[in-house]
Design a protein around this motif. Structure first.
Motif, mmCIF file in Angstrom:
data_model
loop_
_atom_site.group_PDB
_atom_site.id
_atom_site.type_symbol
_atom_site.label_atom_id
_atom_site.label_comp_id
_atom_site.label_asym_id
_atom_site.label_seq_id
_atom_site.Cartn_x
_atom_site.Cartn_y
_atom_site.Cartn_z
ATOM 1 N N VAL A 1 8.036 -0.085 4.748
ATOM 2 C CA VAL A 1 8.377 -0.647 3.442
ATOM 3 C C VAL A 1 8.276 0.490 2.424
ATOM 4 O O VAL A 1 7.189 0.965 2.138
ATOM 5 C CB VAL A 1 7.427 -1.807 3.075
ATOM 6 N N THR A 2 9.406 0.935 1.905
ATOM 7 C CA THR A 2 9.394 2.060 0.969
ATOM 8 C C THR A 2 9.181 1.620 -0.470
ATOM 9 O O THR A 2 8.807 2.433 -1.308
ATOM 10 C CB THR A 2 10.698 2.870 1.069
ATOM 11 N N ALA A 3 9.409 0.349 -0.765
ATOM 12 C CA ALA A 3 9.164 -0.172 -2.110
ATOM 13 C C ALA A 3 8.927 -1.668 -2.017
ATOM 14 O O ALA A 3 9.538 -2.357 -1.208
ATOM 15 C CB ALA A 3 10.346 0.112 -3.030
ATOM 16 N N LEU B 1 0.823 -1.200 0.000
ATOM 17 C CA LEU B 1 0.000 0.000 0.000
ATOM 18 C C LEU B 1 0.860 1.253 0.000
ATOM 19 O O LEU B 1 2.030 1.221 0.381
ATOM 20 C CB LEU B 1 -0.925 0.012 1.226
ATOM 21 N N ALA B 2 0.269 2.373 -0.403
ATOM 22 C CA ALA B 2 0.997 3.636 -0.519
ATOM 23 C C ALA B 2 1.468 4.179 0.835
ATOM 24 O O ALA B 2 2.377 4.995 0.883
ATOM 25 C CB ALA B 2 0.119 4.678 -1.214
ATOM 26 N N ASN B 3 0.880 3.728 1.929
ATOM 27 C CA ASN B 3 1.306 4.215 3.248
ATOM 28 C C ASN B 3 2.479 3.402 3.817
ATOM 29 O O ASN B 3 2.656 3.317 5.020
ATOM 30 C CB ASN B 3 0.138 4.225 4.227
ATOM 31 N N GLN B 4 3.255 2.801 2.936
ATOM 32 C CA GLN B 4 4.474 2.056 3.261
ATOM 33 C C GLN B 4 4.207 0.835 4.137
ATOM 34 O O GLN B 4 4.954 0.537 5.060
ATOM 35 C CB GLN B 4 5.513 2.957 3.919
ATOM 36 N N THR B 5 3.135 0.128 3.830
ATOM 37 C CA THR B 5 2.836 -1.100 4.558
ATOM 38 C C THR B 5 2.606 -2.247 3.589
ATOM 39 O O THR B 5 2.204 -2.050 2.448
ATOM 40 C CB THR B 5 1.579 -0.950 5.444
ATOM 41 N N LEU B 6 2.867 -3.428 4.055
ATOM 42 C CA LEU B 6 2.600 -4.659 3.328
ATOM 43 C C LEU B 6 1.471 -5.352 4.089
ATOM 44 O O LEU B 6 1.558 -5.532 5.309
ATOM 45 C CB LEU B 6 3.863 -5.518 3.307
ATOM 46 N N VAL B 7 0.385 -5.688 3.373
ATOM 47 C CA VAL B 7 -0.807 -6.231 4.040
ATOM 48 C C VAL B 7 -1.219 -7.559 3.428
ATOM 49 O O VAL B 7 -0.872 -7.876 2.295
ATOM 50 C CB VAL B 7 -1.997 -5.243 3.974
ATOM 51 N N ILE B 8 -1.979 -8.309 4.218
ATOM 52 C CA ILE B 8 -2.602 -9.538 3.758
ATOM 53 C C ILE B 8 -4.107 -9.366 3.921
ATOM 54 O O ILE B 8 -4.585 -8.895 4.946
ATOM 55 C CB ILE B 8 -2.103 -10.768 4.555
ATOM 56 N N THR B 9 -4.846 -9.750 2.870
ATOM 57 C CA THR B 9 -6.305 -9.745 2.921
ATOM 58 C C THR B 9 -6.761 -11.179 2.742
ATOM 59 O O THR B 9 -6.374 -11.836 1.782
ATOM 60 C CB THR B 9 -6.892 -8.844 1.821
ATOM 61 N N THR C 1 11.969 -3.181 -0.086
ATOM 62 C CA THR C 1 12.934 -2.231 0.457
ATOM 63 C C THR C 1 12.384 -1.687 1.762
ATOM 64 O O THR C 1 11.283 -1.141 1.795
ATOM 65 C CB THR C 1 13.192 -1.076 -0.518
ATOM 66 N N VAL C 2 13.156 -1.851 2.829
ATOM 67 C CA VAL C 2 12.767 -1.361 4.150
ATOM 68 C C VAL C 2 13.699 -0.210 4.495
ATOM 69 O O VAL C 2 14.912 -0.319 4.341
ATOM 70 C CB VAL C 2 12.888 -2.477 5.215
ATOM 71 N N GLN C 3 13.113 0.898 4.966
ATOM 72 C CA GLN C 3 13.928 2.056 5.336
ATOM 73 C C GLN C 3 13.444 2.627 6.653
ATOM 74 O O GLN C 3 12.262 2.880 6.848
ATOM 75 C CB GLN C 3 13.871 3.136 4.261
#
Length: 164
Positions: free
Chosen positions: A124-126, A100-108, A141-143
């Protein structure tokens, strides 16, 4: 008698610290306390920063491992897009992993009605998902602050492998 006078005059002069000596000792003590305080604050910030970075990187590693395991075990070849992956798990549960654009990785997950979305990694920036028809790749990519790390993984769904 002479020695008594000498001792009394000596003891009158050396009864305590002079104001100059007191001021010098106070300034030295205060500068040492300020230095100790500054060192404590900077080390606390460094510990907090390192903790945030290591937690973010560990969450991304676990996420990549979980997603690639699900890809390997999927009941059919997953549908891969640049920012998310859509798949059916080995026990026929519909799952979507997305960046997602808010720098998160999600599971649905669809197995619960209504669908439930949970965050599995932050900072997560990318994140990109790739597909070459045989295997699925993922790069994250984690920053945190000025430090960043790039993690990647790939997996081939077992059901799509043809053994000869």
């Amino acid at each position: 008698m002479r020695s008594t006078m000498r001792n009394s005059s000596f003891s009158r002069r050396r009864r305590g610290l002079s104001i100059v000596e007191t001021m010098i000792s106070l300034s030295i003590s205060s500068s040492l306390l300020v230095a100790v305080g500054a060192a404590f604050v900077s080390s606390s910030k460094a510990i907090e920063y390192n903790d945030q970075f290591s937690r973010a990187v560990q969450a991304a590693r676990v996420s990549i491992n979980q997603i690639m395991t699900e890809v390997r075990r999927s009941s059919s070849y997953p549908t891969v897009f640049g920012d998310h992956i859509d798949m059916m798990t080995y026990n026929v549960e519909h799952r979507i992993y997305a960046y997602l654009a808010n720098q998160t990785l999600v599971i649905t997950r669809e197995n619960v009605n209504p669908w439930i979305t949970n965050t599995i990694a932050t900072n997560v920036t990318a994140c990109t998902f790739g597909d070459d028809g045989k295997s699925v790749t993922m790069s994250v990519t984690v920053q945190v602050g000025g430090n960043s790390v790039v993690l990647s993984g790939s997996a081939t769904p077992r059901r799509s492998v043809v053994y000869q």
